[in-house]
Design an enzyme around this catalytic site. Structure first.
Site, PDB file in Angstrom:
ATOM      1  N   SER A   1     -21.093  16.792 -19.186  1.00  0.00           N
ATOM      2  CA  SER A   1     -19.637  16.737 -19.124  1.00  0.00           C
ATOM      3  C   SER A   1     -19.181  15.561 -19.972  1.00  0.00           C
ATOM      4  O   SER A   1     -19.922  14.584 -20.154  1.00  0.00           O
ATOM      5  CB  SER A   1     -19.171  16.535 -17.672  1.00  0.00           C
ATOM      6  OG  SER A   1     -17.791  16.180 -17.614  1.00  0.00           O
TER       7      SER A   1
ATOM      8  N   TYR B   1     -20.563  12.771  -9.473  1.00  0.00           N
ATOM      9  CA  TYR B   1     -20.479  13.738 -10.564  1.00  0.00           C
ATOM     10  C   TYR B   1     -20.679  13.041 -11.910  1.00  0.00           C
ATOM     11  O   TYR B   1     -21.505  13.448 -12.722  1.00  0.00           O
ATOM     12  CB  TYR B   1     -19.123  14.441 -10.529  1.00  0.00           C
ATOM     13  CG  TYR B   1     -18.976  15.547 -11.551  1.00  0.00           C
ATOM     14  CD1 TYR B   1     -19.498  16.820 -11.322  1.00  0.00           C
ATOM     15  CD2 TYR B   1     -18.304  15.325 -12.754  1.00  0.00           C
ATOM     16  CE1 TYR B   1     -19.370  17.829 -12.247  1.00  0.00           C
ATOM     17  CE2 TYR B   1     -18.161  16.329 -13.691  1.00  0.00           C
ATOM     18  CZ  TYR B   1     -18.702  17.583 -13.433  1.00  0.00           C
ATOM     19  OH  TYR B   1     -18.569  18.581 -14.377  1.00  0.00           O
TER      20      TYR B   1
END
Length: 284
Positions: A165, A180
């Site tokens: 990401s 995350y």
């Protein structure tokens, strides 16, 4: 007669130019976590369209089967199957790989796509949330690669694509999620290390760093206002979808990327080019 002949020639040429023709690909997280198209479903559909035999892995077999039915309904099924598997389990990862080899005799592509979110900054994150996100998002890639790489080596090489990401490269999320972001940064380190360690064995390893995609994973976690802010934050001012990521994965999986390994490919509408000042400019 001539129309039939032309149609046949077009069909043959399309098959010849399928970018993943006869390739065998495992895609984890192949189902969508809710209504709509997530990255796993989009990648699976795109790979099948380009001739790959697709092994669709999801913890929820119904979700994997839904993706398989989508592929069949599109008329792009060239072989493959849906399989339930918990990719944080060493036994399940071995089983997924073994069934693939038993069915097709080889493995060419692995897409490590499973990912989850959990809230929290370093002050208020729970140990349980941190551990489960790191296990699902990062450890799962190590476990799947542990069994996939030896089979790829036997076949002369292969391509592994790890889903990271842009939050693994910089901060900027609508949500506070230390687990995350840390896991996505770890995926980048894993990618470059694997690329270095297994390059001589013909294994290419690359990562994709998506930006603010609108997918089932985040759809139920944000307001319309938050969604609009995400759209406007990037220089392009448009919203990313799972299909944008699928096209990038297709390139990295294909022979067109034969000399590409160890990279992080941002697919983010340009969000990584922005600073707080320029982001403010886009938002007004």
């Amino acid at each position: 007669r001539y129309i039939i002949k032309i149609f046949t020639l077009i069909t043959v040429k399309m098959e010849v130019y399928m970018r993943l023709k006869d390739k065998v690909a495992i895609i984890t997280g192949a189902g969508s976590s809710g209504p709509g198209i997530g990255t796993g479903k989009a990648i699976s559909s795109t790979f099948a369209k380009e001739g790959a035999k697709v092994i669709l892995v999801d913890k929820d077999l119904d979700r994997a089967n839904e993706t398989l039915e989508l592929i069949k309904s599109e008329g792009n099924y060239h072989g493959g199957f849906a399989i339930a598997g918990d990719v944080t389990s060493l036994k399940d990862c071995e089983n997924i790989t073994s069934k693939t080899i038993n069915e097709f005799g080889k493995l060419d592509i692995l897409v490590n796509n499973v990912g989850i979110l959990a809230p929290g900054n370093v002050i208020n994150v729970t140990e349980e949330n941190y551990d489960v996100v790191m296990s699902v998002n990062l450890k799962s890639m190590i476990l799947m690669s542990k069994y996939a790489i030896p089979k790829m080596i036997e076949n002369g090489g292969g391509s592994i694509i790890n889903m990271s990401s842009f939050l693994g490269l910089r901060s900027g999320s609508v949500f506070e999620s230390i687990p995350y972001s840390v896991s996505k940064g770890g995926i980048i380190a894993l990618t470059t290390t694997m690329a270095s360690e297994h390059g001589r064995e013909g294994i290419r390893v690359n990562a994709i760093a998506p930006g603010y995609l609108y997918t089932p994973m985040v759809a139920d976690k944000m307001t319309d206002e938050q969604r609009e802010l995400r759209r406007k934050a990037s220089p392009l001012g448009t919203e990313g979808t799972a299909w944008d990521v699928a096209w990038g994965a297709l390139y990295l999986a294909s022979e067109e990327a034969r000399w590409v390994t160890g990279i992080v490919l941002p697919i983010d509408g340009g969000i990584l080019t922005t600073s707080p000042l320029s982001m403010h400019h886009h938002l007004i």
